[in-house]
Write a protein that holds these residues in place. Structure first.
Motif, short mmCIF file in Angstrom:
data_model
loop_
_atom_site.label_atom_id
_atom_site.label_comp_id
_atom_site.label_asym_id
_atom_site.label_seq_id
_atom_site.Cartn_x
_atom_site.Cartn_y
_atom_site.Cartn_z
N GLY A 120 31.74 -37.59 -26.80
CA GLY A 120 32.70 -37.83 -25.74
C GLY A 120 33.87 -38.73 -26.11
O GLY A 120 34.72 -39.01 -25.27
N THR A 121 33.93 -39.20 -27.36
CA THR A 121 35.04 -40.04 -27.81
C THR A 121 35.81 -39.28 -28.90
O THR A 121 35.20 -38.69 -29.79
N LEU A 122 37.13 -39.31 -28.80
CA LEU A 122 37.96 -38.64 -29.79
C LEU A 122 38.35 -39.64 -30.88
O LEU A 122 38.94 -40.68 -30.59
N TYR A 123 38.00 -39.33 -32.11
CA TYR A 123 38.34 -40.16 -33.27
C TYR A 123 39.38 -39.45 -34.10
O TYR A 123 39.24 -38.26 -34.38
N ARG A 124 40.39 -40.16 -34.52
CA ARG A 124 41.39 -39.62 -35.45
C ARG A 124 41.04 -40.16 -36.83
O ARG A 124 40.96 -41.37 -37.02
N VAL A 125 40.79 -39.26 -37.76
CA VAL A 125 40.44 -39.65 -39.11
C VAL A 125 41.42 -39.04 -40.10
O VAL A 125 41.99 -37.98 -39.86
N HIS A 126 41.58 -39.76 -41.21
CA HIS A 126 42.45 -39.30 -42.30
C HIS A 126 41.55 -39.10 -43.51
O HIS A 126 40.94 -40.06 -44.00
N LEU A 127 41.46 -37.87 -43.97
CA LEU A 127 40.54 -37.52 -45.05
C LEU A 127 41.28 -36.85 -46.20
O LEU A 127 42.17 -36.03 -45.99
N ASN A 128 40.86 -37.19 -47.40
CA ASN A 128 41.42 -36.60 -48.61
C ASN A 128 40.45 -35.51 -49.08
O ASN A 128 39.34 -35.81 -49.51
N PRO A 129 40.85 -34.24 -49.03
CA PRO A 129 39.95 -33.17 -49.43
C PRO A 129 39.47 -33.28 -50.88
O PRO A 129 38.43 -32.73 -51.24
N LYS A 130 40.22 -34.00 -51.73
CA LYS A 130 39.82 -34.16 -53.14
C LYS A 130 38.57 -35.04 -53.27
O LYS A 130 37.86 -34.95 -54.27
N HIS A 131 38.31 -35.90 -52.29
CA HIS A 131 37.16 -36.79 -52.39
C HIS A 131 35.84 -36.04 -52.50
O HIS A 131 34.93 -36.46 -53.21
N GLY A 132 35.72 -34.93 -51.79
CA GLY A 132 34.48 -34.16 -51.85
C GLY A 132 34.17 -33.69 -53.26
O GLY A 132 33.06 -33.90 -53.77
N ALA A 133 35.15 -33.07 -53.92
CA ALA A 133 34.94 -32.58 -55.28
C ALA A 133 34.66 -33.73 -56.24
O ALA A 133 33.80 -33.60 -57.13
N GLU A 134 35.35 -34.85 -56.06
CA GLU A 134 35.13 -36.00 -56.95
C GLU A 134 33.71 -36.56 -56.78
O GLU A 134 33.05 -36.91 -57.77
N LEU A 135 33.25 -36.64 -55.55
CA LEU A 135 31.89 -37.15 -55.29
C LEU A 135 30.83 -36.17 -55.78
O LEU A 135 29.81 -36.59 -56.34
N LEU A 136 31.06 -34.89 -55.58
CA LEU A 136 30.10 -33.89 -56.08
C LEU A 136 30.02 -33.93 -57.61
O LEU A 136 28.92 -33.83 -58.18
N LEU A 137 31.16 -34.07 -58.27
CA LEU A 137 31.16 -34.16 -59.73
C LEU A 137 30.40 -35.40 -60.19
O LEU A 137 29.58 -35.33 -61.11
N LEU A 138 30.66 -36.53 -59.56
CA LEU A 138 29.96 -37.76 -59.92
C LEU A 138 28.45 -37.60 -59.73
O LEU A 138 27.67 -37.97 -60.60
N ALA A 139 28.05 -37.02 -58.61
CA ALA A 139 26.62 -36.81 -58.36
C ALA A 139 26.01 -35.90 -59.41
O ALA A 139 24.91 -36.17 -59.92
N GLU A 140 26.71 -34.84 -59.76
CA GLU A 140 26.20 -33.90 -60.77
C GLU A 140 26.08 -34.58 -62.14
O GLU A 140 25.06 -34.46 -62.81
N GLU A 141 27.12 -35.28 -62.54
CA GLU A 141 27.11 -35.96 -63.85
C GLU A 141 25.97 -36.97 -63.96
O GLU A 141 25.36 -37.12 -65.01
N ALA A 142 25.70 -37.67 -62.87
CA ALA A 142 24.70 -38.75 -62.90
C ALA A 142 23.32 -38.28 -62.45
O ALA A 142 22.37 -39.06 -62.51
N GLY A 143 23.21 -37.04 -62.01
CA GLY A 143 21.93 -36.58 -61.49
C GLY A 143 21.54 -37.34 -60.23
O GLY A 143 20.38 -37.66 -60.01
N ALA A 144 22.54 -37.65 -59.40
CA ALA A 144 22.33 -38.46 -58.20
C ALA A 144 22.47 -37.61 -56.94
O ALA A 144 23.16 -36.59 -56.93
N GLU A 145 21.83 -38.05 -55.88
CA GLU A 145 21.90 -37.39 -54.58
C GLU A 145 22.90 -38.12 -53.69
O GLU A 145 22.88 -39.35 -53.60
#
Length: 166
Positions: A29-54
């Motif tokens: 019931g609350t509207l939040y305005r967020v600013h997101l960088n779509p590149k962050h997802g790929a960077e985090l997925l790559l980091l997780a893959e490289e480190a074998g992390a979840e």
């Protein structure tokens, strides 16, 4: 594990650069305005893959992060550490953030990196003293800018230095 906060980390507090997209997210019931960088997802997925992390959400957005944040930056559905505020207290008796005991219970001895803008010395002390918490790194993200390449590099170096993936 890689623990992710949203506000101040993926959603910076200062007006973001052109790399960010603005989204309106209605949550409970609350509207939040967020600013997101779509590149962050790929960077985090790559980091997780490289480190074998979840990757794991460690945010007051809780399960709403899987609905409103993850899809907008290219992350799959992630596990969530539930973060209820108990008794209206935002800090514990030693000054640790209300999230910290929830994180300590969730990690169960597994090595982790926690990206958050509100962690401090009291959180680090709490985690070091808490039984069942193993190796960890707190990456204190500057909330004005959000997650930066140097934050990811710090995590990558720590995770790969001793093979600390989950």
């Amino acid at each position: 594990m890689l623990l992710l906060d949203v506000d101040g980390v993926l959603n910076p507090l200062r007006r973001p650069s052109r790399d960010f997209q603005t989204h309106d997210c209605p949550v409970d019931g609350t509207l939040y305005r967020v600013h997101l960088n779509p590149k962050h997802g790929a960077e985090l997925l790559l980091l997780a893959e490289e480190a074998g992390a979840e990757l794991v959400w460690a945010t007051t957005w809780e399960h709403a992060a899987n609905e409103w944040i993850g899809p907008r930056i290219g992350l799959p559905e992630l596990p969530v550490i539930e973060m209820p505020i108990i008794g209206g207290r935002l800090a514990g008796p030693a000054g640790e953030m209300f999230k910290t005991p929830h994180v300590a219970a969730y990690v169960a001895g597994r090595p982790f990196v926690w990206f958050d803008d509100l962690t401090g010395d009291a959180d680090e002390d709490y985690l070091r003293r808490h039984p069942g918490v193993g190796d960890f790194l707190l990456v204190r993200v500057d909330p004005r800018h959000g997650l930066l390449p140097q934050d990811l590099a710090l995590a990558r170096e720590w995770l790969t230095a001793a093979g600390k993936g989950s």
